[in-house]
Scaffold this motif. Structure first.
Motif, short mmCIF file in Angstrom:
data_model
loop_
_atom_site.label_atom_id
_atom_site.label_comp_id
_atom_site.label_asym_id
_atom_site.label_seq_id
_atom_site.Cartn_x
_atom_site.Cartn_y
_atom_site.Cartn_z
N MET A 10 23.73 30.03 33.41
CA MET A 10 23.24 28.94 34.25
C MET A 10 23.95 28.99 35.60
O MET A 10 25.15 29.14 35.68
CB MET A 10 23.52 27.61 33.56
N SER A 11 23.21 28.85 36.65
CA SER A 11 23.75 28.94 37.99
C SER A 11 24.50 27.67 38.35
O SER A 11 24.07 26.57 38.03
CB SER A 11 22.60 29.17 38.97
N SER A 12 25.61 27.82 39.06
CA SER A 12 26.35 26.65 39.52
C SER A 12 25.79 26.16 40.84
O SER A 12 26.18 25.11 41.33
CB SER A 12 27.83 26.96 39.65
N ASN A 13 24.91 26.94 41.43
CA ASN A 13 24.27 26.51 42.68
C ASN A 13 23.37 25.32 42.39
O ASN A 13 22.57 25.34 41.47
CB ASN A 13 23.43 27.63 43.28
N ASP A 14 23.52 24.31 43.21
CA ASP A 14 22.66 23.14 43.06
C ASP A 14 21.86 23.00 44.34
O ASP A 14 21.89 21.98 45.00
CB ASP A 14 23.53 21.89 42.80
N GLU A 15 21.20 24.09 44.69
CA GLU A 15 20.47 24.09 45.94
C GLU A 15 19.12 23.42 45.78
O GLU A 15 18.53 23.40 44.72
CB GLU A 15 20.27 25.53 46.42
N LEU A 16 18.65 22.92 46.90
CA LEU A 16 17.33 22.32 46.95
C LEU A 16 16.30 23.44 46.87
O LEU A 16 16.34 24.39 47.65
CB LEU A 16 17.18 21.56 48.26
N THR A 17 15.38 23.35 45.89
CA THR A 17 14.38 24.40 45.74
C THR A 17 12.96 23.92 46.04
O THR A 17 12.02 24.69 45.96
CB THR A 17 14.42 24.96 44.30
N VAL A 18 12.82 22.66 46.39
CA VAL A 18 11.49 22.11 46.68
C VAL A 18 11.06 22.60 48.07
O VAL A 18 11.84 22.55 49.01
CB VAL A 18 11.55 20.55 46.68
N PRO A 19 9.82 23.09 48.19
CA PRO A 19 9.34 23.50 49.51
C PRO A 19 9.43 22.33 50.51
O PRO A 19 9.13 21.19 50.17
CB PRO A 19 7.88 23.90 49.26
N GLN A 20 9.87 22.65 51.71
CA GLN A 20 10.14 21.62 52.72
C GLN A 20 8.92 20.74 53.00
O GLN A 20 9.06 19.52 53.13
CB GLN A 20 10.63 22.31 54.00
N ASP A 21 7.74 21.34 53.10
CA ASP A 21 6.55 20.53 53.38
C ASP A 21 6.24 19.57 52.24
O ASP A 21 5.83 18.43 52.46
CB ASP A 21 5.34 21.42 53.66
N ASP A 22 6.45 20.03 50.99
CA ASP A 22 6.23 19.15 49.83
C ASP A 22 7.25 18.01 49.84
O ASP A 22 6.92 16.87 49.52
CB ASP A 22 6.38 19.94 48.53
N LEU A 23 8.48 18.34 50.20
CA LEU A 23 9.52 17.32 50.25
C LEU A 23 9.21 16.29 51.34
O LEU A 23 9.34 15.08 51.10
CB LEU A 23 10.87 17.99 50.53
N ALA A 24 8.77 16.75 52.49
CA ALA A 24 8.41 15.83 53.58
C ALA A 24 7.27 14.91 53.13
O ALA A 24 7.29 13.70 53.41
CB ALA A 24 8.00 16.62 54.83
N ALA A 25 6.31 15.45 52.41
CA ALA A 25 5.19 14.64 51.91
C ALA A 25 5.68 13.60 50.90
O ALA A 25 5.23 12.44 50.93
CB ALA A 25 4.13 15.53 51.29
N ALA A 26 6.60 13.99 50.03
CA ALA A 26 7.16 13.04 49.05
C ALA A 26 7.92 11.92 49.76
O ALA A 26 7.80 10.75 49.40
CB ALA A 26 8.07 13.77 48.07
#
Length: 115
Positions: free
Chosen positions: A1-17
Motif C-alpha cells: 500500500m502506498s504511503s502517498n496520499d495524493e489527490l487523484t481526482v481529475p481537476q475538472d471533476d473536482l472543480a465541478a464537485a
C-alpha cells in the motif's frame, strides 16, 4: 500500500464537485464560481461574490496538500471592481467566514477526494 496520499481526482471533476457543494455552504445570495487552476493541477480558483449592496468579491486559491488537507490563500478582495484593504476587522471576519466555508466544502468532499 502506498504511503502517498495524493489527490487523484481529475481537476475538472473536482472543480465541478466544488461548484455543486460550495454554494450550499455560503450565505443566501452569495455566489461562487470555481475554476481549475491551469498552472497547477492540485489548485482550484474560487471566486465569491457577496450578496447585497456590499459589492464585494473575494478570490481564493485552494490547493490540495493531499487528498484531505487543503491550503487556502486569499489572492484578491475587490469592492465595485476596486482592490480594497483586507486588513480591516470587518474584512478579516468575512475572510475567516469564507475560509471556514471552503474548509467545510473540502470536508464534505472527503468521500470524493480520499479514495
Amino acid at each position: 500500500m502506498s504511503s502517498n496520499d495524493e489527490l487523484t481526482v481529475p481537476q475538472d471533476d473536482l472543480a465541478a464537485a466544488w461548484q455543486r457543494t460550495l454554494p450550499e455552504r455560503l450565505h443566501g445570495g452569495d455566489k461562487a464560481e470555481i475554476m481549475a487552476d491551469e498552472a497547477d493541477p492540485s489548485t482550484l480558483r474560487v471566486h465569491i461574490k457577496t450578496a447585497g449592496h456590499q459589492m464585494l468579491e473575494f478570490d481564493f486559491a485552494v490547493q490540495y496538500v493531499d487528498s484531505r488537507e487543503i491550503d487556502i490563500q486569499l489572492t484578491d478582495v475587490e469592492k465595485d471592481g476596486q482592490t480594497v484593504d483586507e486588513r480591516t476587522d470587518i474584512m478579516q471576519d468575512l475572510i475567516a467566514d469564507y475560509r471556514r466555508h471552503l474548509h467545510e466544502t473540502a470536508q464534505a468532499l472527503h468521500h470524493y477526494t480520499h479514495s
